[in-house]
Each structure stands twice: as C-alpha cells, then as structure tokens.
Design a protein around this motif. Structure first.
Motif, PDB file in Angstrom:
ATOM      1  N   CYS A  56       0.819  -1.214   0.000  1.00 46.91           N
ATOM      2  CA  CYS A  56       0.000   0.000   0.000  1.00 46.91           C
ATOM      3  C   CYS A  56       0.854   1.265   0.000  1.00 46.91           C
ATOM      4  N   LEU A 102      -9.195  -0.086   0.852  1.00 50.40           N
ATOM      5  CA  LEU A 102      -8.772   1.156   0.202  1.00 50.40           C
ATOM      6  C   LEU A 102      -9.556   1.418  -1.079  1.00 50.40           C
ATOM      7  N   THR A 128      -3.294   5.135   3.904  1.00 48.83           N
ATOM      8  CA  THR A 128      -2.181   4.200   3.738  1.00 48.83           C
ATOM      9  C   THR A 128      -1.105   4.439   4.801  1.00 48.83           C
TER      10      THR A 128
END
Length: 356
Positions: A56, A102, A128
């Motif tokens: 990420c 996400l 993130t």
C-alpha cells in the motif's frame, strides 16, 4: 529496541532486503508499485502484515507526485494498482483485505460530491500511512493477549519455554511482531525461560531472520532444525507453541509457513498448547475453511540450491508449497489484538465485536 524493516517518511519508502540477512543489512528504495510488487514477490520483504504495508505504501509513493484530472481516473489508478499488488503473493490475505478497504474508500470518495480530486488523494494517502502505526499498536496488543493466555495455567513464579516457527517479528511486520511479539512480551514480563526457533526450510526464515532478531534483542534462544521438533517437545518441557498466520479461514483453519501443520500435529500428541498469533486483517471470513485457501508454490531452486551451491541431485522433481493449512481442531487459541479466541467461536465472536 526491536529491529526496523520498513523505513517510511515524507513519501519515501525503503525496506530492509531480507534476502541478504543475516550477513548484510541493506535498505533498498521502493519508488512505486512495480518496485513494491517485485520486493514482495522476491521475498525481499515478507510476512503478511509487512506485505500489506509495503504494498500500500508503494502505491502512496507513486501517487503522491502525480496530478489527476478527475476522481474517476484516480479511483481507476488505485483499484488497478492495488489488485496488481495482491497478485504478488496471493496466500497472505492482509494485502487483499487492505486493497479491498482502500478501494472501498476510493469508491466512497468518488461518489462524495463535496470531495475534490485533491481531497480524495489526500485522504487516500493518509489512510495508507496510518497502517504503519496501527500495525505496531495491534502487535503490542497481540503480545499482551498471547502472553496472558499462555501464563494463565502457571503460577506467578513460573517461567515458560516456547517454540516458534518461521519469522513473525519486526522483520515481518511494521514492528514488534505477532507470534514473536508474544515472545517479546513474555520476556518483558520476565516469564520467558527460553525460546526455540526452527530453521524453517527451504528459505530458512527462522535461522536467518528470527534468530537474527532474537540475538539482536538478547533473548534466551536456541535454533533447532525443522526435523527436531518432535524430539524437542519430548525432551525440553515446552510450555507452548506460538506461530503466525498468513490467512485464517472462517472456521479457524490457518494457513502459515510450510511446516506449521506438522508442528501442530506433534504438539497435540505431546499435549502442548498450540497458538496462532494474527491480527484481524489476517482473518478471512469469506473463506469457509482451509480447503479454499490458495497455496502458493515456489520455484524448485529454493529447494535444490543454497545460494549458488546445488544441494540436491540434478534432475530430481520438486514440490515446494510455501504454506500449509493447520486444521482448527489442532489450534488451542487464535491470538488477536482484541482477544484470544477458540477457533470454533472465532467467526461468531469477532463478527459480534465488529457489529457492536
């Protein structure tokens, strides 16, 4: 202070190349998603929590300097790149769960008419970055919960001997560790008599990485070969086995580094409690049992060579699964950041907490 394997600040990401340990400590730069995919796939970074974090953050590093002309184009970039990162090592579920969360955030922000493209990008980047700190907090909670569960049957004066498999410490997470976090907490409480770690063939994560962390932290520790576990449990009065997890199914079946299953079988025979330490992000309620977990298979060379030196007869066929699945019936408890659960009650109790 435990080791640091992920360095991140101001949208610059570096990871400790774990293929070089314990001989050399070298950080390498991850400048975007392609770099992130490669370091995960090549196992320069490994451990389910660390895979998700590095994956990420590699996208955050790539997106940060870019300009997007619409929220739709940003959402498409996020979704495509995250799904690509999931393919680097499919057994570990943390990356998939992080990607899904996400992507859901990106979809929500895309629909929010009050949110500009820059707002959307900023909120995505913040999400993130928050993964690093949360992982360390979760690991410390896992350590406390696991230590308490192991010590429950002992008197206040008793110290315990523990066995662990593969690497589940700072090198596999943002810091502190999952199963090794439990070991660290026992040591902090002055309740760790000794920890034994397996070599963890064929990649030797135990001999190279766990042993490296244990020596670094000055814990009382001994390395054993994978084939010594039965003899160890018979001879050394082991109080508990604690391992990590790459994916836990809804029924408590757990995928972890190859060799875990046989340790669980041997632990059951010797009446030694067998614990799995894993954050909630490693639990996949979409998979009913371990039979549905995809098991990654690795190259033959990992078995046939040590470095450049061939150790197996040329021409021999190899079977090299990176993971195996331990049935829930062999697991005493699953240690999470919110508590320790029986595999049979895992889904009911965790989902109950999430619905509160």
């Amino acid at each position: 202070m435990s080791l640091q394997s992920i360095k991140y600040a101001d949208f610059k990401l570096e990871i400790l190349d774990q293929l070089l340990l314990p001989v050399q400590s070298k950080f390498i730069s991850v400048k975007g998603v392609e770099d992130g995919w490669k370091v995960i796939n090549k196992m320069q970074v490994r451990g389910a929590p660390a895979i998700a974090i590095v994956g990420c953050l590699s996208l955050a590093v790539e997106i940060y300097p870019e300009k997007f002309d619409s929220k739709k184009s940003l959402r498409q970039e996020i979704e495509g790149k995250l799904n690509y990162l999931v393919s680097a090592r499919p057994t570990a579920v943390n990356m998939k769960i992080a990607a899904d969360e996400l992507i859901a955030l990106a979809n929500e922000l895309t629909k929010n008419e009050q949110c500009t493209v820059e707002d959307m990008k900023s909120r995505f980047l913040a999400a993130t970055e928050a993964m690093l700190e949360k992982d360390i907090d979760d690991n410390k909670a896992i350590g406390s919960n696991g230590a308490a569960a192991i010590l429950k049957k002992y008197s206040k004066e008793t110290s315990v001997r523990v066995l662990t498999h593969c690497n589940t410490g700072s090198l596999a997470t943002a810091g502190y560790g999952t199963a090794l976090g439990v070991v660290r907490k026992l040591h902090e409480l002055k309740k760790l008599e000794h920890v034994y770690c397996t070599e963890t063939r064929p990649y030797n994560q135990g001999a190279r990485l766990t042993a490296f962390e244990l020596v670094h932290d000055k814990l009382p520790a001994t390395l054993v070969l994978d084939s010594m576990v039965a003899a160890l449990l018979r001879a050394k009065n082991i109080g508990a086995v604690v391992v990590g997890a790459d994916r836990v199914a809804a029924n408590g079946d757990t995928a972890n580094k190859i060799g875990t299953y046989q340790i669980a079988v041997v632990a059951k025979h010797h009446d030694v409690p067998f614990y799995v330490a894993a954050p909630l992000t490693s639990i996949d309620f979409q998979i009913p049992s371990g039979d549905h977990i995809i098991i990654e298979e690795r190259p033959d060379r990992e078995m046939t060579h040590v470095g450049e030196h061939r150790i197996a007869a040329p021409g021999i066929n190899c079977w090299n699964p990176a993971f195996d699945v331990t049935p829930a019936a062999l697991i005493t408890g699953i240690i999470t950041e919110v508590g320790v659960y029986s595999p049979t009650k895992l889904k009911e109790e965790i989902q109950g907490l999430q619905n509160v």
